[in-house]
Scaffold this active site. Sequence first.
Site, PDB file in Angstrom:
ATOM      1  N   HIS A 114       6.686   1.094   3.866  1.00 16.62           N
ATOM      2  CA  HIS A 114       7.788   0.247   3.418  1.00 16.62           C
ATOM      3  C   HIS A 114       8.947   1.095   2.926  1.00 16.62           C
ATOM      4  O   HIS A 114       8.751   2.184   2.377  1.00 16.62           O
ATOM      5  CB  HIS A 114       7.358  -0.681   2.281  1.00 16.62           C
ATOM      6  N   HIS A 138       2.780  -6.746  -0.172  1.00 15.60           N
ATOM      7  CA  HIS A 138       1.997  -6.225  -1.302  1.00 15.60           C
ATOM      8  C   HIS A 138       2.762  -6.381  -2.611  1.00 15.60           C
ATOM      9  O   HIS A 138       2.184  -6.770  -3.648  1.00 15.60           O
ATOM     10  CB  HIS A 138       1.683  -4.740  -1.081  1.00 15.60           C
TER      11      HIS A 138
END
Length: 212
Positions: free
Chosen positions: A181, A132
């Site tokens: 993450h 992302h």
Amino acid sequence: MSLKIQLSRAFVISLICVIGFGAIALMIGDNAIAEFDRSVAAFIQGLESPPLTQVMIFFTNIGAGWPVVAIAIAIMAFLYIVLRHRKELLLFVAVVAGSTLLNEILKHVFQRARPVVHRIVEANGFSFPSGHSMAAFSLYGVASFLLWRHIPTAFGRVILILISVAMIALIGISRIYLGVHYPSDVLGGFLASGAWLAAAIWFYQRYQEKSS
């Protein structure tokens, strides 16, 4: 600013990003960045609230998949139909597509497992670097580069940069907030895309110089 200075600047930026990415990768391998990850994640995740969670889910959703495709197509249409810049369109496609391919390669090289603590949403695949974050940096970074010269006022350029920085930052932060993450994944993604974007701009400007 002369073209030679622009080329030199793009090369230096790409080199700095590569060195930064390499440093983070080495620290991950030596587990030397664990405290940084814990501290930053604890701060961001400590802000959790139901409204903020919805905001973070929104930004993470528009940071990949079909929303990114739709935004990219809109920018491509604007470049081709309104500005009639086919060469710029090729640079845009190369940066966005190349970033996706580079992310897949890097993920399989490092094969870092995702965090398992404080997981709000589910995500598959490896963790480093953040896809992302790379997608956001590449998409909004190259869009800013290409649209900058077509905005006549300083105020308009400032708005362009602020929107781009905000989108990149919020998409990256959303991945940490949602627990999919590590902060170093996001930072590594920004650096990897920064290196790729700067290198692509360098080649593009070299091509422009030779063509002229």
